[in-house]
Write a protein that holds these residues in place. Structure first.
Motif, PDB file in Angstrom:
ATOM      1  N   ALA A  37       0.829  -1.213   0.000  1.00  0.00           N
ATOM      2  CA  ALA A  37       0.000   0.000   0.000  1.00  0.00           C
ATOM      3  C   ALA A  37       0.861   1.260   0.000  1.00  0.00           C
ATOM      4  CB  ALA A  37      -0.941  -0.007   1.202  1.00  0.00           C
ATOM      5  N   GLU A  38       1.941   1.257   0.787  1.00  0.00           N
ATOM      6  CA  GLU A  38       2.822   2.423   0.812  1.00  0.00           C
ATOM      7  C   GLU A  38       3.514   2.620  -0.533  1.00  0.00           C
ATOM      8  OE1 GLU A  38       3.905   2.427   5.575  1.00  0.00           O
ATOM      9  OE2 GLU A  38       5.399   1.721   4.171  1.00  0.00           O
ATOM     10  N   GLU A  40       2.421   1.673  -3.497  1.00  0.00           N
ATOM     11  CA  GLU A  40       1.410   2.168  -4.434  1.00  0.00           C
ATOM     12  C   GLU A  40       1.136   3.650  -4.210  1.00  0.00           C
ATOM     13  OE1 GLU A  40      -3.249   1.400  -5.700  1.00  0.00           O
ATOM     14  OE2 GLU A  40      -2.276  -0.016  -4.365  1.00  0.00           O
ATOM     15  N   SER A  41       0.979   4.047  -2.957  1.00  0.00           N
ATOM     16  CA  SER A  41       0.693   5.441  -2.634  1.00  0.00           C
ATOM     17  C   SER A  41       1.846   6.356  -3.047  1.00  0.00           C
ATOM     18  CB  SER A  41       0.425   5.577  -1.130  1.00  0.00           C
ATOM     19  OG  SER A  41       0.170   6.914  -0.792  1.00  0.00           O
ATOM     20  N   CYS A  42       3.078   5.971  -2.715  1.00  0.00           N
ATOM     21  CA  CYS A  42       4.227   6.806  -3.074  1.00  0.00           C
ATOM     22  C   CYS A  42       4.401   6.914  -4.583  1.00  0.00           C
ATOM     23  CB  CYS A  42       5.495   6.272  -2.425  1.00  0.00           C
ATOM     24  SG  CYS A  42       5.606   6.658  -0.670  1.00  0.00           S
ATOM     25  N   GLU A  44       2.075   6.719  -6.771  1.00  0.00           N
ATOM     26  CA  GLU A  44       0.966   7.525  -7.283  1.00  0.00           C
ATOM     27  C   GLU A  44       1.280   9.014  -7.161  1.00  0.00           C
ATOM     28  OE1 GLU A  44      -3.797   8.059  -6.357  1.00  0.00           O
ATOM     29  OE2 GLU A  44      -2.756   6.259  -5.694  1.00  0.00           O
ATOM     30  N   TYR A  45       1.929   9.403  -6.061  1.00  0.00           N
ATOM     31  CA  TYR A  45       2.234  10.810  -5.817  1.00  0.00           C
ATOM     32  C   TYR A  45       3.558  11.257  -6.387  1.00  0.00           C
ATOM     33  CZ  TYR A  45      -1.610  11.106  -2.582  1.00  0.00           C
ATOM     34  OH  TYR A  45      -2.856  11.110  -2.050  1.00  0.00           O
ATOM     35  N   LYS A 145      -6.481   6.490   3.322  1.00  0.00           N
ATOM     36  CA  LYS A 145      -5.502   6.502   2.240  1.00  0.00           C
ATOM     37  C   LYS A 145      -5.709   7.774   1.425  1.00  0.00           C
ATOM     38  CE  LYS A 145      -3.781   4.186  -1.757  1.00  0.00           C
ATOM     39  NZ  LYS A 145      -4.289   4.065  -3.079  1.00  0.00           N
ATOM     40  N   THR A 147      -5.502  10.190  -1.763  1.00  0.00           N
ATOM     41  CA  THR A 147      -5.511  10.108  -3.215  1.00  0.00           C
ATOM     42  C   THR A 147      -5.271  11.499  -3.735  1.00  0.00           C
ATOM     43  OG1 THR A 147      -7.889  10.500  -3.397  1.00  0.00           O
ATOM     44  CG2 THR A 147      -7.189   8.210  -3.198  1.00  0.00           C
TER      45      THR A 147
END
Length: 151
Positions: A37-38, A40-42, A44-45, A145, A147
């Protein structure tokens, strides 16, 4: 793996399990359940701040960079124990520093856990210096989370 070519490339969300394996082999402290999850989040940003050196079959080195708009952060720099001494860590730090420069970052920070203090000599060889600060943290277990549209 010795005859497989190695490639430096941006990390991908599909690398989560291989990164976990690498970091375990390096005895890094991290929460295995949060890596996917981390990552994917990083990505994405901040696409382009997490790099790996990999063959077709495994990741042998990684660096996880983040940028908060003011400071760059180096996190989870790791080289597989059997691949150390080949310059991979220095290559990854140099690459990440260039990416930070490209996006307007002027200062890079990193934290070293006490049980990994021997790595300080490596960073000192790259002109990093110690700053006597107090580090504090708080876990927000119920944090949603983020977005890009939800900021």
């Amino acid at each position: 793996m010795d005859d497989e070519p190695l490639l430096v490339r941006p990390a991908q969300t599909s690398d989560a399990d291989a990164l976990i394996a690498l970091w375990k082999s390096c005895d890094l402290s991290f929460d295995e359940t949060r890596v996917a999850a981390e990552l994917e989040s990083c990505l994405e940003y901040q696409d382009g701040l997490i790099f790996v050196i990999a063959s077709q079959s495994q990741i042998v080195a990684s660096i996880w960079g983040t940028y908060d708009g003011r400071r760059g952060w180096i996190q989870r720099l790791a080289t597989a124990p059997d691949q150390r001494g080949r310059g991979f860590a220095k290559r990854l730090v140099t690459l990440l520093e260039q990416r930070f420069t490209d996006i307007g970052c002027h200062k890079v920070n990193l934290l070293i856990e006490p049980d990994n203090s021997a790595v300080a000599a490596f960073y000192e060889s790259l002109d990093y210096s110690t700053d006597n600060l107090t580090f504090m943290e708080r876990f927000l277990s119920k944090a949603p989370k983020l977005t890009p549209r939800g900021l």
